[in-house]
Each structure stands twice: as C-alpha cells, then as structure tokens.
Scaffold this active site. Sequence first.
Site, PDB file in Angstrom:
ATOM      1  N   LYS A 111       0.927  -1.212   0.082  1.00  0.00           N
ATOM      2  CA  LYS A 111      -0.162  -0.125   0.151  1.00  0.00           C
ATOM      3  C   LYS A 111       0.555   1.607   0.056  1.00  0.00           C
ATOM      4  O   LYS A 111       0.253   1.729  -0.929  1.00  0.00           O
ATOM      5  CB  LYS A 111      -0.680  -0.065   1.306  1.00  0.00           C
ATOM      6  CG  LYS A 111      -2.291  -1.394   1.427  1.00  0.00           C
ATOM      7  CD  LYS A 111      -2.761  -0.861   1.896  1.00  0.00           C
ATOM      8  CE  LYS A 111      -2.309  -0.943   4.055  1.00  0.00           C
ATOM      9  NZ  LYS A 111      -1.640  -2.113   3.927  1.00  0.00           N
ATOM     10  N   THR A 112       1.924   1.771   0.626  1.00  0.00           N
ATOM     11  CA  THR A 112       3.246   2.982   1.149  1.00  0.00           C
ATOM     12  C   THR A 112       3.097   3.024  -0.836  1.00  0.00           C
ATOM     13  O   THR A 112       3.519   4.168  -0.697  1.00  0.00           O
ATOM     14  CB  THR A 112       3.585   2.462   2.351  1.00  0.00           C
ATOM     15  OG1 THR A 112       2.859   2.301   3.468  1.00  0.00           O
ATOM     16  CG2 THR A 112       4.528   3.783   2.367  1.00  0.00           C
ATOM     17  N   GLU A 154      -3.742   6.276   1.734  1.00  0.00           N
ATOM     18  CA  GLU A 154      -3.534   5.168   1.916  1.00  0.00           C
ATOM     19  C   GLU A 154      -4.353   3.996   2.489  1.00  0.00           C
ATOM     20  O   GLU A 154      -4.019   5.462   3.846  1.00  0.00           O
ATOM     21  CB  GLU A 154      -1.805   4.798   2.619  1.00  0.00           C
ATOM     22  CG  GLU A 154      -1.432   3.371   2.959  1.00  0.00           C
ATOM     23  CD  GLU A 154       0.159   3.085   3.397  1.00  0.00           C
ATOM     24  OE1 GLU A 154       0.579   2.628   4.641  1.00  0.00           O
ATOM     25  OE2 GLU A 154       0.911   3.985   3.589  1.00  0.00           O
TER      26      GLU A 154
END
Length: 449
Positions: A111-112, A154
């Site tokens: 995600k990051t 995010e």
Amino acid sequence: MGVGGIGMSAFARLLSAQGHHVSGCDESATELTARLAQEGVAVAVGHAATHVTQAPFGPIDVLVASEAVPKSHPELEAARAAGVEIRPRMALLDALLRAGPSVGVIGTHGKTTTTSMIAVALTGAGLDPSAFVGGIVPEFGSNARLGHGPFVAEVDESDRGFAALGAGTAVFTNAEDDHVGGNQATYWETVEEQHAAFAQFVAQSGRVLACADWPGLDALCTGARELLTYGQAGNADYRAVNLRPDADGTSFTVVRRGETLTEARVALPGIHNVLNALAALAAVDLHGGDLTRASAALADFQGPGRRWQRIGELNGALIVDDYAHNATKVQAAVQAARQTGRRVRVVFQPHRYLRTQQSWPRLADALMDADEVLLLDIAAASEPPIEGIHATLISERMTGNGHGGVRYLPDRLEVLRVLRESAGPGDIIVTMGAGDVWKLSRELVGAAL
C-alpha cells in the site's frame, strides 16, 4: 493523539496546510514530532487531560484518535466531559476521501509504495494531487502533500474503521492474512472478517482497480459498481508486458485492452514493483493525465522510506533497508535482491510474537533464497512473549531444509562486526523487518540515526 505516528502526522500536515489550527501529543519525542514542530504544529510530549481544555493546545473543537487508544484514556474522558467532538482517524480519512475525486489504496501488501507511486505519477502528469501516505515520500519530503487535484490515500486495514469507507477509485493490491488474530484493537479476529471488510470498501467505492494476478481477489470484488484490473494476466484491462529487468529495476510496456499506452520503468527491482507502478499509471490514465510525463516521474522514483530504501555502501556492498515483515513481503524483497545479481545477505528481525507464532515456517521458507541470513531476536512491539516462540524457530527450520548460511545473532554489535569485516563489492545487504532493524543499515554506512 499519537501525532508522532506516520499516519497521524500525515493528518496533522494535511489539516495544517488546509489552514486549520492543529496540535498534537505523543508518548515520546521522535524525528516526526520534531519536524511537525518545525512546520508550525504544536506538539506536546506525553498525554494530559489539560491538552483538551487549556492553553496552549486547548480549548479544542475536535479530538482525533485511533481505535488503538483505550476509551478510558484521560484525554478522551476530558473531551467527552467538555462536549468536544471525538473523531476516529478513519472518520477523518473518510471526510477527505469524499471531499472530491479520490484514490484509496487497500490491500495487505504494497500500500505505501503503491500510494507513493500514484501520488508521484499524478504529480508528474500535472494533476496536482493531495496525498496521505504511510511513509516519507522523497519527492515530497513528507508523508503528506496538499494539492488541488485528486486525493490519494493509503487506507490501512489494521484499523477496523476502514470498512465504513469508500473512494472514487479503490486500488486493490492483494488480500492475505496479516493483522489477524490476538486481542489487539487493531487486529481482526478472522481472515474472513477482514476480507469481508475489503469487499465492503470495494462495494462502497465508485470504481475498483484490482490486481488480476492475485488469486481470489475477484471474489472480493463482486459488489463493485465498476471493476477494472491490472497485472500481467492476459485478461487484465491494464497489462505490463515485455518486462526487461536489470540490476537496478525493470523497464516494461503498458498496454490497455490491446492498445500500447506508454513505455515505463520502475527503478526498484522486483515484479511486485512493476505491478505497483502499473497500478499508478492506470490511475493516471483513469484521471486523464499525461502518461508520458507520469512514466518519466516514476522512472526517477526511488521509493518511500523503508521500502527498498538505498542507504549507501560499505566496502562496495550495496546497503538497502526494507520494511518487509511477513512472508509474502519477505519473499518479494529477497526476489528483488536476487534481481541485482549480487550475493544476497539479509539481516532479518521477526516482528511480534503473535505474527511469528502464526507464520514462522512461512518466514523461514521465504528467506531460503537468500545466500546468507543473520537473524535477530523478535521485535516485541509491546506484545508479551509467547512461550516457545523464538527467532530460532526460523533458523532451525532453514538449517533443517538445507540452508547453510543462516545464523542466529542477537548481539547487534556482533552483526555489525561480521558485516564490516566481510562486506564486499559483490554483495547486497538488506536489513529487513518492521522493528528497529533499520538502525543497523545506517550504522553500517556511518549515517546518523
């Protein structure tokens, strides 16, 4: 509350940039709290009920807290007594996602990096996004960016509140069994419960861009209003084809339903980063951005902090730090290291007793492709020890499976000594884990912590 955390500090920066008067507190001072103070956000070390009602912080209008904060916390009690609105952090994120065009990145892994890539690509394409990221993006020098274009965020599945949210475009990277089990407020009781929350987020979003290469993801997207896919799979709407990996990254061609859109490159090794970059370019395309400019921006992208972060060199060896802490992430990081063509040497720190109990065989198997593994003790992350759960479970399984280069080395000075004496130009040394193993990478290159 908890303003020193990577997520809460991003909220503070976004709200401050929007013109709100923002203050915060945390148990201890960190680099993030110091930077917030430099940027004009008032930060207190420690917690006190007076933060809610008395100067210089109070009286306040809204108190933002994560679900991990006990409801009996003195600051929450003071806020309730004073009639102050207590807003969960996910409710704040929900308001930001619904304020205009938005992209919410969900999934268990990546995600990051994917959120960072989308924000960087949209910026390169001239779309001026706002961004909320769980890591420091070098291009922004921050974990947040305020712009006039789409809001990219995010969305962390460790906070159960995420299930109530939705985004204009949901980018769905994958779904596994992380943050499951135990008694922590931020963990799910079962993987089925967590995956149902992913499906709920998908159904509440305007459209979904899901990874076609991840098995079973389609079953969680049956409620999507509009479903698009990305990946290497032949039936994906956006495909990465003609991959040309090298020691520093991968070049590839982006195709949309048979039409070549652009040539692209990601300067981070590993197939997983090709997929992350493909998702970013697909998001740019869906928002009408210039793909040539977006591709150029991604080609220069070096990754967010602690995600395949190049720290420096030691005796010609490349030193990299990576946040990988569960088996899938570890396997991807080892594969990325192998792509460099160097001898792969990993310093691995298992994270949490519960996670190690659940997955130590998979962690051991994920590390087998490394040439050498130096194993630290488990980073407890405030968890109490679990009887019989120890880092040596990993090393003993690896040795039993025929790996001749794994060593349990709990003494960090010994790890530094071994690596300083043996590092050479053909090596890549990766410090890996979600704890404080990153400090070793800085010490190896003589950088300040």
